[in-house]
Scaffold this active site. Structure first.
Site, PDB file in Angstrom:
ATOM      1  N   HIS A  96       0.846  -1.197   0.000  1.00 15.87           N
ATOM      2  CA  HIS A  96       0.000   0.000   0.000  1.00 15.87           C
ATOM      3  C   HIS A  96       0.878   1.242   0.000  1.00 15.87           C
ATOM      4  O   HIS A  96       1.886   1.310   0.700  1.00 15.87           O
ATOM      5  CB  HIS A  96      -0.914   0.037   1.230  1.00 15.87           C
ATOM      6  CG  HIS A  96      -1.747   1.280   1.315  1.00 15.87           C
ATOM      7  ND1 HIS A  96      -2.920   1.430   0.611  1.00 15.87           N
ATOM      8  CD2 HIS A  96      -1.551   2.446   1.989  1.00 15.87           C
ATOM      9  CE1 HIS A  96      -3.421   2.629   0.856  1.00 15.87           C
ATOM     10  NE2 HIS A  96      -2.619   3.261   1.692  1.00 15.87           N
ATOM     11  N   ASP A 175     -15.366   1.786   7.328  1.00 18.16           N
ATOM     12  CA  ASP A 175     -14.342   2.697   6.828  1.00 18.16           C
ATOM     13  C   ASP A 175     -14.938   3.687   5.834  1.00 18.16           C
ATOM     14  O   ASP A 175     -14.614   4.881   5.872  1.00 18.16           O
ATOM     15  CB  ASP A 175     -13.207   1.911   6.169  1.00 18.16           C
ATOM     16  CG  ASP A 175     -12.128   2.834   5.612  1.00 18.16           C
ATOM     17  OD1 ASP A 175     -11.528   3.582   6.414  1.00 18.16           O
ATOM     18  OD2 ASP A 175     -11.887   2.824   4.393  1.00 18.16           O
ATOM     19  N   ARG A 182     -15.193  12.081   7.996  1.00 23.80           N
ATOM     20  CA  ARG A 182     -13.895  12.751   8.201  1.00 23.80           C
ATOM     21  C   ARG A 182     -13.689  13.850   7.172  1.00 23.80           C
ATOM     22  O   ARG A 182     -13.176  14.931   7.475  1.00 23.80           O
ATOM     23  CB  ARG A 182     -12.753  11.734   8.088  1.00 23.80           C
ATOM     24  CG  ARG A 182     -12.584  10.822   9.281  1.00 23.80           C
ATOM     25  CD  ARG A 182     -11.628   9.696   8.968  1.00 23.80           C
ATOM     26  NE  ARG A 182     -10.289  10.188   8.668  1.00 23.80           N
ATOM     27  CZ  ARG A 182      -9.362   9.489   8.032  1.00 23.80           C
ATOM     28  NH1 ARG A 182      -9.623   8.262   7.603  1.00 23.80           N
ATOM     29  NH2 ARG A 182      -8.172  10.012   7.825  1.00 23.80           N
ATOM     30  N   SER A 197      -7.758   3.436   9.045  1.00 22.43           N
ATOM     31  CA  SER A 197      -8.376   3.340   7.724  1.00 22.43           C
ATOM     32  C   SER A 197      -7.553   2.459   6.795  1.00 22.43           C
ATOM     33  O   SER A 197      -8.076   1.537   6.147  1.00 22.43           O
ATOM     34  CB  SER A 197      -8.534   4.736   7.109  1.00 22.43           C
ATOM     35  OG  SER A 197      -9.103   4.668   5.823  1.00 22.43           O
ATOM     36  N   LYS A 201      -8.483  -1.880   5.939  1.00 24.68           N
ATOM     37  CA  LYS A 201      -8.674  -2.389   4.573  1.00 24.68           C
ATOM     38  C   LYS A 201      -7.691  -3.513   4.273  1.00 24.68           C
ATOM     39  O   LYS A 201      -8.050  -4.523   3.655  1.00 24.68           O
ATOM     40  CB  LYS A 201      -8.528  -1.250   3.563  1.00 24.68           C
ATOM     41  CG  LYS A 201      -9.687  -0.262   3.574  1.00 24.68           C
ATOM     42  CD  LYS A 201      -9.646   0.676   2.396  1.00 24.68           C
ATOM     43  CE  LYS A 201      -8.651   1.795   2.563  1.00 24.68           C
ATOM     44  NZ  LYS A 201      -9.120   2.866   3.437  1.00 24.68           N
TER      45      LYS A 201
END
Length: 461
Positions: A96, A175, A182, A197, A201
């Site tokens: 990621h 999320d 947010r 977050s 995931k």
């Protein structure tokens, strides 16, 4: 309203949702059950938008401990369905990135890892601000489907080994809900919320190992190396608490990655690397091999990072990564004819599929010297504003918009020598009148030689 018994300062209290908000507001630590209660309330109706906004602001101001972040992450992860890979234990990996200009690393990385016999269920995202999204780039391939059912994901990973897809409505609904709130309550830039977050995931994917690329610089979410180091440290701690073997890279994002910025043009560059064509981007290759090699080490498929890098590089040289890419895109909806053309040596066929806008603007160097930096923020803004990204969530992306860099940091350049080509459409000046000024001033030149760009600032493993 649902309540539960907990202890604050040694006394038992029945806490409602407002009580939980007040507890965090006053600086107390929420326990795992209290956090689970709050997240469960998102789906059962106990928690309303006003409660979410208040809790997010309390977290933003008071912060969270690592135990709270871990509990929040697990509660978000468990708010929907999860992927499970018991038959592939020890081989399930992902990567990621916090996002950058020209960051196309995932596109060649997933097939390369699959070619090394790993399983890569890569849940990717869309563009955010000027930062391009992996899913948007892949959708520039006609027919590519990012939305897969759970059954299709299992089939893709089982038969091919890799898939790059979006988060389904059944996966981590908490999320999606929290992020939407947010975004409108000015609570996005908070490490506890960012960590939960991202990792909620990734933990849905049932991973054995994860590489995280935390970027800093003018076009990154974290502007300084110090900010990126703090976020990376939290990501690393919580990942380990969740049982995922993890390595965090802290990398520079003042300059674009590779030679291209855009959607279709970044797919072209990714394919060029997988074909191992002469002149492919070496900095893209280095980052892909580094992060892929690290994942091989984390799951004990390589003994050293050097061996891991070479294993990834070999998949490009021998064509096995390109074959996995071909199979992956067919598995996600692309026709066999288009897939075959994309991996062929017929560049005309490739360009006919991954079309670039027909108007070209060349950026010219204003002086002789050595390239010190290329302003990725300006170039990312140009692509976004000309239609290659979104200004609002409902905008449709023009995949044909892009920038091709002819030079890299450290290269010598002469006055009036072109250093970039912008592919745009006829309405360019109406969309963004100052695009040429930004393009021409994005290059910074030094009168003295400049060393090659050092992307990797620090590694946490």
């Amino acid at each position: 309203m649902t309540t539960m018994t907990n202890t604050i300062n040694g006394s038992n209290l029945d806490l409602s949702i407002p009580d939980l908000i007040a507890k965090k507001r006053d600086g107390h630590e929420l326990d795992a059950e209290e956090i689970k209660q709050f997240i469960s309330g998102l789906s059962n109706g106990d928690v309303q938008d006003c409660h979410v906004g208040a809790m997010l602001m309390a977290i933003f101001i008071r912060g969270m401990t690592e135990n709270e972040i871990c509990s929040l992450t697990m509660s978000m992860r468990d708010s929907g369905e999860r992927l499970k890979w018991p038959e592939y234990r020890g081989s399930v990996v992902d990567k990621h990135s916090t996002g950058g200009i020209g960051d196309k690393i995932s596109i060649p990385l997933a097939p390369a890892l699959a070619a090394c016999e790993l399983k890569v269920p890569m849940m990717a995202g869309r563009g955010l601000g000027i930062t391009g999204g992996t899913l948007d780039k892949l959708e520039s391939i006609p027919g590519y489907q990012t939305q897969l059912t759970d059954e299709q994901i299992v089939e893709q990973i089982t038969t091919i080994g890799c898939g790059i897809f979006s988060q389904s409505l059944k996966l981590n609904p908490a999320d999606r809900y929290l992020y939407a709130i947010r975004d409108v309550t000015a609570t996005v830039p908070n490490n506890a919320l960012i960590v939960s977050s991202i990792l909620s995931k990734k933990s849905i994917e049932d991973l054995d190992a994860l590489v995280l690329d935390v970027k800093y610089g003018s076009s990154a979410f974290m502007k300084t190396a110090e900010q990126a180091e703090v976020l990376a440290a939290w990501l690393f701690k919580v990942s380990e608490m969740l049982g995922m073997r993890t390595c965090c890279y802290i990398t520079e994002m003042n300059n674009p990655i590779g030679f291209s910025i855009g959607n279709a043009i970044e797919i072209q560059e990714s394919i060029d690397l997988m074909k191992y064509k002469p002149g492919h981007s070496t900095d893209l290759e280095q980052l892909v091999c580094e992060q892929g090699g690290r994942l091989l080490v984390l799951v004990n498929k390589a003994e050293t990072i050097e061996q891991g890098r070479e294993m990834i590089r070999e998949t490009f040289k021998n064509g096995s990564a390109l074959k996995k890419f071909h199979d992956m895109i067919i598995g996600q909806g692309v026709s066999k004819t288009i897939a075959a053309q994309l991996i062929s040596d017929d560049e005309t066929a490739v360009r006919s599929i991954l079309k670039l806008a027909h108007v070209q603007h060349r950026a010219i160097a204003l002086q002789t010297g050595f390239i010190q930096s290329i302003d990725s923020f300006k170039l990312g803004t140009i692509v976004q504003r000309l239609g290659g990204g979104r200004l609002k969530s409902t905008d449709k992306i023009d995949y044909s918009i892009g920038i091709h860099l002819l030079k890299h940091v450290g290269d010598e350049i002469k006055t009036n020598e072109p250093w970039a080509i912008l592919y745009a459409n006829d309405d360019t000046s109406k969309r963004y009148p100052k695009f040429l000024d930004d393009l021409n001033t994005a290059l910074h030149i030094s009168s003295t030689p400049v060393g090659p760009l050092q992307r990797i600032h620090k590694i946490l493993c």
